[in-house]
Design a protein around this motif. Structure first.
Motif, PDB file in Angstrom:
ATOM      1  N   TYR A 156      -5.415  -9.930 117.337  1.00 43.90           N
ATOM      2  CA  TYR A 156      -6.486  -9.827 116.347  1.00 43.90           C
ATOM      3  C   TYR A 156      -6.332  -8.626 115.402  1.00 43.90           C
ATOM      4  O   TYR A 156      -6.693  -8.741 114.226  1.00 43.90           O
ATOM      5  CB  TYR A 156      -7.845  -9.803 117.042  1.00 43.90           C
ATOM      6  N   PRO A 157      -5.801  -7.479 115.854  1.00 48.97           N
ATOM      7  CA  PRO A 157      -5.567  -6.390 114.885  1.00 48.97           C
ATOM      8  C   PRO A 157      -4.593  -6.798 113.776  1.00 48.97           C
ATOM      9  O   PRO A 157      -4.719  -6.353 112.632  1.00 48.97           O
ATOM     10  CB  PRO A 157      -4.981  -5.270 115.760  1.00 48.97           C
ATOM     11  N   LEU A 158      -3.623  -7.647 114.108  1.00 47.81           N
ATOM     12  CA  LEU A 158      -2.668  -8.133 113.100  1.00 47.81           C
ATOM     13  C   LEU A 158      -3.348  -9.111 112.147  1.00 47.81           C
ATOM     14  O   LEU A 158      -3.045  -9.130 110.948  1.00 47.81           O
ATOM     15  CB  LEU A 158      -1.477  -8.791 113.782  1.00 47.81           C
ATOM     16  N   TYR A 159      -4.261  -9.927 112.699  1.00 49.40           N
ATOM     17  CA  TYR A 159      -5.033 -10.824 111.831  1.00 49.40           C
ATOM     18  C   TYR A 159      -5.911 -10.014 110.877  1.00 49.40           C
ATOM     19  O   TYR A 159      -6.135 -10.424 109.729  1.00 49.40           O
ATOM     20  CB  TYR A 159      -5.900 -11.759 112.665  1.00 49.40           C
ATOM     21  N   LYS A 160      -6.394  -8.885 111.356  1.00 47.68           N
ATOM     22  CA  LYS A 160      -7.208  -8.019 110.496  1.00 47.68           C
ATOM     23  C   LYS A 160      -6.363  -7.500 109.331  1.00 47.68           C
ATOM     24  O   LYS A 160      -6.822  -7.458 108.178  1.00 47.68           O
ATOM     25  CB  LYS A 160      -7.759  -6.839 111.318  1.00 47.68           C
ATOM     26  N   GLN A 161      -5.125  -7.097 109.623  1.00 46.39           N
ATOM     27  CA  GLN A 161      -4.211  -6.660 108.558  1.00 46.39           C
ATOM     28  C   GLN A 161      -3.980  -7.777 107.549  1.00 46.39           C
ATOM     29  O   GLN A 161      -3.985  -7.551 106.335  1.00 46.39           O
ATOM     30  CB  GLN A 161      -2.873  -6.229 109.157  1.00 46.39           C
ATOM     31  N   LEU A 162      -3.776  -8.977 108.067  1.00 44.45           N
ATOM     32  CA  LEU A 162      -3.532 -10.115 107.192  1.00 44.45           C
ATOM     33  C   LEU A 162      -4.763 -10.435 106.346  1.00 44.45           C
ATOM     34  O   LEU A 162      -4.641 -10.743 105.154  1.00 44.45           O
ATOM     35  CB  LEU A 162      -3.129 -11.330 108.032  1.00 44.45           C
ATOM     36  N   GLU A 163      -5.940 -10.333 106.964  1.00 47.11           N
ATOM     37  CA  GLU A 163      -7.181 -10.622 106.238  1.00 47.11           C
ATOM     38  C   GLU A 163      -7.372  -9.660 105.068  1.00 47.11           C
ATOM     39  O   GLU A 163      -7.864 -10.042 104.005  1.00 47.11           O
ATOM     40  CB  GLU A 163      -8.384 -10.533 107.181  1.00 47.11           C
ATOM     41  N   GLU A 164      -6.975  -8.406 105.251  1.00 49.06           N
ATOM     42  CA  GLU A 164      -7.110  -7.427 104.175  1.00 49.06           C
ATOM     43  C   GLU A 164      -6.221  -7.764 102.981  1.00 49.06           C
ATOM     44  O   GLU A 164      -6.483  -7.330 101.862  1.00 49.06           O
ATOM     45  CB  GLU A 164      -6.758  -6.029 104.713  1.00 49.06           C
ATOM     46  N   ILE A 165      -5.165  -8.558 103.236  1.00 49.88           N
ATOM     47  CA  ILE A 165      -4.249  -8.938 102.156  1.00 49.88           C
ATOM     48  C   ILE A 165      -4.653 -10.258 101.518  1.00 49.88           C
ATOM     49  O   ILE A 165      -4.709 -10.381 100.288  1.00 49.88           O
ATOM     50  CB  ILE A 165      -2.801  -9.037 102.685  1.00 49.88           C
ATOM     51  N   VAL A 166      -4.945 -11.262 102.362  1.00 50.24           N
ATOM     52  CA  VAL A 166      -5.170 -12.619 101.835  1.00 50.24           C
ATOM     53  C   VAL A 166      -6.579 -13.136 102.065  1.00 50.24           C
ATOM     54  O   VAL A 166      -6.899 -14.255 101.655  1.00 50.24           O
ATOM     55  CB  VAL A 166      -4.153 -13.603 102.464  1.00 50.24           C
ATOM     56  N   GLY A 167      -7.432 -12.346 102.720  1.00 53.50           N
ATOM     57  CA  GLY A 167      -8.780 -12.809 102.987  1.00 53.50           C
ATOM     58  C   GLY A 167      -8.852 -13.704 104.207  1.00 53.50           C
ATOM     59  O   GLY A 167      -7.827 -14.150 104.740  1.00 53.50           O
ATOM     60  N   LEU A 168     -10.068 -13.990 104.664  1.00 50.95           N
ATOM     61  CA  LEU A 168     -10.257 -14.800 105.863  1.00 50.95           C
ATOM     62  C   LEU A 168      -9.718 -16.218 105.674  1.00 50.95           C
ATOM     63  O   LEU A 168      -9.141 -16.801 106.600  1.00 50.95           O
ATOM     64  CB  LEU A 168     -11.738 -14.848 106.251  1.00 50.95           C
ATOM     65  N   GLN A 169      -9.895 -16.770 104.465  1.00 51.72           N
ATOM     66  CA  GLN A 169      -9.371 -18.115 104.210  1.00 51.72           C
ATOM     67  C   GLN A 169      -7.844 -18.129 104.298  1.00 51.72           C
ATOM     68  O   GLN A 169      -7.250 -19.102 104.754  1.00 51.72           O
ATOM     69  CB  GLN A 169      -9.830 -18.596 102.825  1.00 51.72           C
ATOM     70  N   GLY A 170      -7.221 -17.026 103.875  1.00 53.87           N
ATOM     71  CA  GLY A 170      -5.770 -16.924 103.990  1.00 53.87           C
ATOM     72  C   GLY A 170      -5.319 -16.901 105.442  1.00 53.87           C
ATOM     73  O   GLY A 170      -4.291 -17.479 105.796  1.00 53.87           O
ATOM     74  N   VAL A 171      -6.109 -16.221 106.293  1.00 53.47           N
ATOM     75  CA  VAL A 171      -5.810 -16.199 107.730  1.00 53.47           C
ATOM     76  C   VAL A 171      -5.908 -17.613 108.299  1.00 53.47           C
ATOM     77  O   VAL A 171      -5.064 -18.054 109.079  1.00 53.47           O
ATOM     78  CB  VAL A 171      -6.761 -15.251 108.480  1.00 53.47           C
TER      79      VAL A 171
END
Length: 438
Positions: free
Chosen positions: A333-348
């Protein structure tokens, strides 16, 4: 008891049954990645013979000594025809079995074809088997300072396929490097991840398993060489292994394996019982359980858990597994948080849909490592950056964020009288809303 004489035992190092479970096989990585031109029995016998070598005190005349009784125990042979089968295996090993070794010498590659065991001697009146290695194979077995791998002989004994043995040796080679650098340092986190999630080109694996002309259909190759081998390895050895296919275009170009080590029982000479009574150990155990419960609670409330459920990567039954959910919260989940900061929750969510579509059933036993590797690779690939034409670029100006394509040519043409009328209307609306609330 073995029929080998006491005098012979003193003069020779003979493999005994009670040592089989503790024996290690040590060999150079070039030997592991070579082509083993032999079936499973000669290959297992070669591994058994290697385990008799004391690398710090190499055998005289390249010769080791086995007991027939222990050799049959290693192969789990108990029928009346075992002696004939043993002779047939020896003949096969000497006449057909050899290694094709490719060694990088800097300026290019050296290629060697080596019959590893040219000489075997036994008789029908005692239990001794004499095995002499070829001189050319010894540099790959002794005086190894670097680029070598050690694995458990007991793991090899349980494998019943040539492909399982070859793949197990290669996986051990990679995981050994992971353990070495994880303990000693000297590698970045992504490099460590590559060691326990190694990739290999399909063409290279075909060469290593000597299946270039066999199982030409991709489906058959994956079924009989890859999947069957991984089932054996995960069932009988210290490893749990899953895999995924990596494509270039529409063709499968590479395979990535995900390796984890099974937890081993700790009870040795009462050590486990003593440890269980140690107050410091017990307190540490309690702390870990409390921490795991906290991570589990966080995971159950996380939007990422919901997203995993929606993409069918997680099932309601999985959510009952406290360890699984705690590890997702801790590692993924910390990695998903990093990804969300880049592409947003929809990107995740789009990433999870992609992973779900590519995921094989074989990945289920190692879900945490599979998801972690997938998102790490995505973050490192640079694919999170959208094409320029699909992006809206923003420029910060005095704390406000505005698109850089916005042209500031708008002029407010409202007159002062009109502005006062607008303010009056806004006040009347505000007063009306307050009365309704009262």
């Amino acid at each position: 008891m073995s029929s080998i004489t006491e005098k012979a035992k003193k003069q020779k190092q003979v493999l005994t049954l009670n040592k089989l479970s503790k024996r290690k096989v040590v060999e150079h990585n070039d030997l592991i990645t070579s082509i083993a031109k032999m079936d499973k029995t000669p290959l297992k016998m070669f591994e058994l013979a290697i385990s008799c070598i004391d690398t710090e005190n190499p055998p005289k005349d390249n010769t080791v000594y086995l007991s027939k009784r222990e050799l049959f125990a290693f192969f789990k042979v108990s029928d009346n025809d075992k002696h004939s089968r043993f002779k047939q295996s020896i003949r096969s090993m000497q006449k057909e079995a050899y290694f094709e070794i490719k060694e990088n010498k800097g300026k290019g590659f050296d290629f060697e074809s080596i019959i590893p065991i040219p000489y075997v001697k036994w008789n029908d009146y005692n239990d001794e088997v004499t095995i002499r290695f070829d001189q050319a194979i010894m540099p790959y077995l002794i005086n190894l300072k670097k680029n070598f791998t050690q694995h458990a002989l007991s793991d090899i004994s349980e494998l019943n396929s040539k492909y399982s043995i070859i793949l197990y040796r290669w996986l051990s080679m990679n995981y050994n490097q992971y353990e070495h650098y994880a303990n000693k340092g000297g590698r970045r986190q992504n490099q460590l991840s590559e060691y326990c999630n190694p990739e290999i080109k399909v063409a290279e694996l075909r060469t290593m398993t000597d299946t270039i002309k066999e199982y030409k259909e991709t489906y058959h190759f994956f079924r009989y060489v890859v999947e069957n081998s991984l089932k054996e390895i995960s069932k009988h050895t210290h490893f749990n292994v899953t895999y995924e296919k990596l494509k270039v275009g529409r063709s499968i170009d590479r395979i990535q394996f995900h390796i984890s080590k099974k937890e081993q029982p700790q009870e040795l000479n009462g050590e486990y019982k003593a440890r269980e009574q140690d107050p410091a150990y017990l307190q540490d155990k309690i702390n870990k359980e409390v921490n795991q419960q906290a991570l589990f609670a966080e995971a159950m409330q996380s939007l990422y858990t919901t997203s995993l459920l929606e993409s069918s990567l997680l099932s309601p039954f999985d959510m009952q597994d406290i360890t699984l959910m705690a590890n997702l919260q801790l590692e993924v989940y910390p990695l998903y948080k990093q990804l969300e900061e880049i592409v947003g929750l929809q990107g995740v969510k789009k990433h999870l849909e992609y992973v779900s579509n590519k995921k094989l059933d074989y990945s289920k036993p190692n879900l945490v490592k599979y998801l972690k590797t997938a998102v790490m690779r995505y973050l490192e690939s640079g694919d999170t950056k959208q094409p320029e034409k699909d992006k809206t670029r923003y420029v910060k100006t005095k704390g406000k964020v505005t698109p850089d394509w916005y042209v500031h040519d708008y002029k407010n043409e409202t007159t002062p009288e009109e502005q006062k009328e607008l303010e009056k209307i806004k006040k009347e609306l505000s007063d009306s809303m307050k009365k309704k609330e009262e």
